[in-house]
Design an enzyme around this catalytic site. Structure first.
Site, PDB file in Angstrom:
ATOM      1  CG  HIS A 232      42.168   5.673  26.027  1.00  0.00           C
ATOM      2  ND1 HIS A 232      43.222   6.313  26.640  1.00  0.00           N
ATOM      3  CD2 HIS A 232      42.293   5.948  24.692  1.00  0.00           C
ATOM      4  CE1 HIS A 232      43.951   6.953  25.727  1.00  0.00           C
ATOM      5  NE2 HIS A 232      43.406   6.750  24.544  1.00  0.00           N
TER       6      HIS A 232
ATOM      7  CB  CYS B 179      32.430 -15.200  24.867  1.00  0.00           C
ATOM      8  SG  CYS B 179      30.992 -14.784  23.900  1.00  0.00           S
TER       9      CYS B 179
ATOM     10  CB  THR C  42      46.389  14.252  29.815  1.00  0.00           C
ATOM     11  OG1 THR C  42      47.024  13.324  28.913  1.00  0.00           O
ATOM     12  CG2 THR C  42      46.175  15.579  29.104  1.00  0.00           C
ATOM     13  CB  SER C  43      51.717  12.617  30.419  1.00  0.00           C
ATOM     14  OG  SER C  43      51.166  11.536  29.710  1.00  0.00           O
TER      15      SER C  43
ATOM     16  CG  ASN D 225      49.848  18.248  34.343  1.00  0.00           C
ATOM     17  OD1 ASN D 225      50.534  17.973  35.325  1.00  0.00           O
ATOM     18  ND2 ASN D 225      49.608  17.386  33.375  1.00  0.00           N
ATOM     19  N   PRO D 226      50.067  19.999  37.513  1.00  0.00           N
ATOM     20  CG  PRO D 226      49.873  18.706  39.458  1.00  0.00           C
ATOM     21  CD  PRO D 226      49.388  18.811  38.043  1.00  0.00           C
TER      22      PRO D 226
HETATM   23  C1  BJW Z   1      47.709  15.866  37.797  1.00  0.00           C
HETATM   24  C2  BJW Z   1      47.450  15.597  39.102  1.00  0.00           C
HETATM   25  C3  BJW Z   1      46.436  16.350  39.678  1.00  0.00           C
HETATM   26  C4  BJW Z   1      48.994  14.278  38.559  1.00  0.00           C
HETATM   27  N1  BJW Z   1      45.798  17.261  38.960  1.00  0.00           N
HETATM   28  N2  BJW Z   1      47.072  16.780  37.100  1.00  0.00           N
HETATM   29  C5  BJW Z   1      54.190   7.839  17.622  1.00  0.00           C
HETATM   30  C6  BJW Z   1      53.352   8.865  17.219  1.00  0.00           C
HETATM   31  C7  BJW Z   1      51.976   8.719  17.309  1.00  0.00           C
HETATM   32  C8  BJW Z   1      51.406   7.569  17.827  1.00  0.00           C
HETATM   33  C9  BJW Z   1      52.242   6.565  18.225  1.00  0.00           C
HETATM   34  C10 BJW Z   1      53.609   6.693  18.116  1.00  0.00           C
HETATM   35  N3  BJW Z   1      54.193   5.536  18.557  1.00  0.00           N
HETATM   36  C11 BJW Z   1      53.197   4.713  18.971  1.00  0.00           C
HETATM   37  C12 BJW Z   1      52.015   5.331  18.763  1.00  0.00           C
HETATM   38  C13 BJW Z   1      50.688   4.823  19.109  1.00  0.00           C
HETATM   39  C14 BJW Z   1      50.344   4.807  20.572  1.00  0.00           C
HETATM   40  C15 BJW Z   1      50.990   5.976  21.304  1.00  0.00           C
HETATM   41  O1  BJW Z   1      50.475   7.082  21.329  1.00  0.00           O
HETATM   42  N4  BJW Z   1      52.099   5.745  21.958  1.00  0.00           N
HETATM   43  C16 BJW Z   1      52.808   6.827  22.671  1.00  0.00           C
HETATM   44  C17 BJW Z   1      53.206   6.340  24.054  1.00  0.00           C
HETATM   45  C18 BJW Z   1      53.916   7.321  21.809  1.00  0.00           C
HETATM   46  N5  BJW Z   1      48.907   4.926  20.606  1.00  0.00           N
HETATM   47  C19 BJW Z   1      48.124   3.871  20.471  1.00  0.00           C
HETATM   48  O2  BJW Z   1      48.568   2.742  20.312  1.00  0.00           O
HETATM   49  C20 BJW Z   1      46.634   4.150  20.424  1.00  0.00           C
HETATM   50  N6  BJW Z   1      46.068   3.547  19.262  1.00  0.00           N
HETATM   51  C21 BJW Z   1      46.409   3.958  18.031  1.00  0.00           C
HETATM   52  O3  BJW Z   1      47.161   4.897  17.841  1.00  0.00           O
HETATM   53  O4  BJW Z   1      45.807   3.225  17.028  1.00  0.00           O
HETATM   54  C22 BJW Z   1      46.363   3.353  15.722  1.00  0.00           C
HETATM   55  C23 BJW Z   1      47.545   2.425  15.644  1.00  0.00           C
HETATM   56  C24 BJW Z   1      47.316   1.098  15.463  1.00  0.00           C
HETATM   57  C25 BJW Z   1      48.405   0.210  15.373  1.00  0.00           C
HETATM   58  C26 BJW Z   1      49.714   0.686  15.527  1.00  0.00           C
HETATM   59  C27 BJW Z   1      49.947   2.047  15.767  1.00  0.00           C
HETATM   60  C28 BJW Z   1      48.841   2.918  15.820  1.00  0.00           C
HETATM   61  C29 BJW Z   1      45.946   3.521  21.625  1.00  0.00           C
HETATM   62  C30 BJW Z   1      46.346   4.165  22.900  1.00  0.00           C
HETATM   63  C31 BJW Z   1      45.667   3.450  24.043  1.00  0.00           C
HETATM   64  C32 BJW Z   1      46.177   3.931  25.393  1.00  0.00           C
HETATM   65  N7  BJW Z   1      45.734   3.028  26.404  1.00  0.00           N
HETATM   66  C33 BJW Z   1      46.045   3.339  27.787  1.00  0.00           C
HETATM   67  C34 BJW Z   1      45.564   2.159  28.655  1.00  0.00           C
HETATM   68  C35 BJW Z   1      44.026   2.175  28.735  1.00  0.00           C
HETATM   69  C36 BJW Z   1      43.486   1.061  29.550  1.00  0.00           C
HETATM   70  C37 BJW Z   1      43.937   1.110  30.983  1.00  0.00           C
HETATM   71  O5  BJW Z   1      43.553   2.014  31.741  1.00  0.00           O
HETATM   72  O6  BJW Z   1      44.682   0.200  31.345  1.00  0.00           O
HETATM   73  O7  BJW Z   1      45.377   4.558  28.155  1.00  0.00           O
HETATM   74  S1  BJW Z   1      47.778   3.709  28.095  1.00  0.00           S
HETATM   75  C38 BJW Z   1      47.462   4.967  29.291  1.00  0.00           C
HETATM   76  O8  BJW Z   1      47.919   6.254  28.762  1.00  0.00           O
HETATM   77  C39 BJW Z   1      45.929   5.075  29.382  1.00  0.00           C
HETATM   78  C40 BJW Z   1      45.730   6.561  29.462  1.00  0.00           C
HETATM   79  O9  BJW Z   1      44.402   6.908  29.092  1.00  0.00           O
HETATM   80  C41 BJW Z   1      46.783   7.090  28.522  1.00  0.00           C
HETATM   81  C42 BJW Z   1      47.142   8.522  28.750  1.00  0.00           C
HETATM   82  O10 BJW Z   1      47.695   8.711  30.019  1.00  0.00           O
HETATM   83  P1  BJW Z   1      47.340  10.008  30.867  1.00  0.00           P
HETATM   84  O11 BJW Z   1      45.904  10.020  31.172  1.00  0.00           O
HETATM   85  O12 BJW Z   1      47.886  11.190  30.191  1.00  0.00           O
HETATM   86  O13 BJW Z   1      48.090   9.708  32.255  1.00  0.00           O
HETATM   87  P2  BJW Z   1      49.633   9.946  32.615  1.00  0.00           P
HETATM   88  O14 BJW Z   1      49.929   9.133  33.800  1.00  0.00           O
HETATM   89  O15 BJW Z   1      50.510   9.789  31.440  1.00  0.00           O
HETATM   90  O16 BJW Z   1      49.701  11.498  33.018  1.00  0.00           O
HETATM   91  C43 BJW Z   1      49.057  11.971  34.190  1.00  0.00           C
HETATM   92  C44 BJW Z   1      49.272  13.469  34.256  1.00  0.00           C
HETATM   93  O17 BJW Z   1      48.515  13.957  35.353  1.00  0.00           O
HETATM   94  C45 BJW Z   1      50.731  13.882  34.504  1.00  0.00           C
HETATM   95  O18 BJW Z   1      51.097  14.877  33.560  1.00  0.00           O
HETATM   96  C46 BJW Z   1      50.716  14.466  35.917  1.00  0.00           C
HETATM   97  O19 BJW Z   1      51.612  15.574  36.066  1.00  0.00           O
HETATM   98  C47 BJW Z   1      49.302  14.914  36.038  1.00  0.00           C
HETATM   99  N8  BJW Z   1      48.776  14.969  37.396  1.00  0.00           N
HETATM  100  N9  BJW Z   1      48.329  14.545  39.517  1.00  0.00           N
HETATM  101  C48 BJW Z   1      46.185  17.436  37.648  1.00  0.00           C
HETATM  102  N10 BJW Z   1      46.113  16.140  40.983  1.00  0.00           N
END
Ligand code: BJW
Length: 245
Positions: free
Chosen positions: A119, A147, A188-189, A213-214
């Site tokens: 990402h 730019c 990751t969630s 993951n907790p």
């Molecule tokens: C601990 C802890 C500790 C706490 N130890 N653990 C349906 C099906 C398939 C795809 C899609 C769909 N509908 C829409 C989509 C597409 C969409 C998507 O997936 N949406 C879903 C929400 C459904 N995806 C996209 O759009 C992606 N692109 C794509 O698919 O391109 C093709 C396309 C084009 C046009 C249209 C449609 C498709 C791009 C995704 C980009 C995500 N970007 C972000 C922001 C990045 C920039 C920024 O930082 O601001 O990325 S969103 C955010 O979520 C960020 C993260 O990398 C990402 C994942 O989150 P993560 O890392 O899992 O964090 P959390 O908070 O969710 O979870 C934390 C976990 O840690 C929890 O479980 C806690 O329990 C745990 N935890 N403390 C261990 N100490």
């Protein structure tokens, strides 16, 4: 933290290990996650207003300032015991890939080398028209910087919703998932695609899936091992159990 003996043995014997990390691995460094209730960023901020191309088109200044705030927060953060244990693990396994959804750069700062950033990276900025990386920029007054080449607005080099992931990074992540014997899925969630599909690729290819993951996630039922504790406790314990001194 007790690590199952069978898992410690499998890690010690594995020739190929991949790791998929998310925001939870950096939580113990003080970097907020996205979806945790109360503390996650999305509990306070609306993703549609901040992390989509449309949000940037509508209000570039709001988006720029939000990322500037998070860039400062990340710059002050330090890698934690979980990041460091993954760097140690890389030195013990011949084929190792660390795939991260995080944009904070903390894995590299902890010493990890083969890091695939799915990402992007919040420390980088790019031209919103040409996508070229811009190393230096100056902020004048209240304007979003532009730019120097084409005059378009600059934006963070991160992947927003609806944007495609960097193709080389995604390919490398899919290859690593299909090749590995063990996939650790850490903090990751498992809700955001295409990253959330990687454990299924690994599982179909015969890998052992380990969730650290907790809290439960949509992946939990399919995982072979589930370690319900913070990454900063589990990962050092896992390395110590695999290679006891
Ligand atoms: C601990 C802890 C500790 C706490 N130890 N653990 C349906 C099906 C398939 C795809 C899609 C769909 N509908 C829409 C989509 C597409 C969409 C998507 O997936 N949406 C879903 C929400 C459904 N995806 C996209 O759009 C992606 N692109 C794509 O698919 O391109 C093709 C396309 C084009 C046009 C249209 C449609 C498709 C791009 C995704 C980009 C995500 N970007 C972000 C922001 C990045 C920039 C920024 O930082 O601001 O990325 S969103 C955010 O979520 C960020 C993260 O990398 C990402 C994942 O989150 P993560 O890392 O899992 O964090 P959390 O908070 O969710 O979870 C934390 C976990 O840690 C929890 O479980 C806690 O329990 C745990 N935890 N403390 C261990 N100490």
């Amino acid at each position: 933290m007790t690590i199952p003996q069978s898992l410690a043995g499998a890690i010690a014997r594995a020739r190929s290990v991949a790791v998929l990390t998310g925001a939870g691995v950096s939580a113990e460094s003080g970097v907020p996650t996205f979806r945790d209730a109360q503390t996650g960023l999305w509990a306070q901020f609306d993703p549609q207003k901040l992390a989509t191309p449309d949000a940037f088109r509508r209000n570039p200044k709001l988006v720029w300032d939000w990322y500037a705030w998070r860039r400062k927060l990340v710059a002050k953060a330090e890698p934690n015991a979980g990041h460091r244990a993954l760097a140690v693990l890389e030195g013990r396994v011949s084929d190792f890939a660390l795939i991260t959804q995080n944009v904070d750069g903390l894995h590299r700062r902890a010493g990890s080398r083969n890091v695939v950033e799915l990402h992007g990276n919040i420390g980088r900025v790019k031209c919103s028209r040409e996508n070229t990386i811009v190393e230096h920029w100056t902020e004048v007054g209240d304007e979003v910087p532009r730019c120097a080449g084409c005059g378009a607005l600059l934006r963070p080099d991160v992947v927003w919703f609806e944007e495609t992931l960097p193709p080389d990074a995604l390919q490398a992540a899919e290859d690593a998932a299909r090749r590995c014997q063990i996939l650790l899925v850490v903090g990751t969630s498992a809700e955001v695609y295409p990253a959330a599909a990687l454990p299924a690729y690994a599982k179909s290819a015969g890998a052992t899936i380990v969730e650290i993951n907790p809290n439960p996630t949509p992946l939990s039922d399919a995982a072979d091992y589930v370690l319900r504790a913070p990454a900063g406790a589990v990962l050092p314990a896992l390395v110590a159990a695999a290679w006891p001194v």
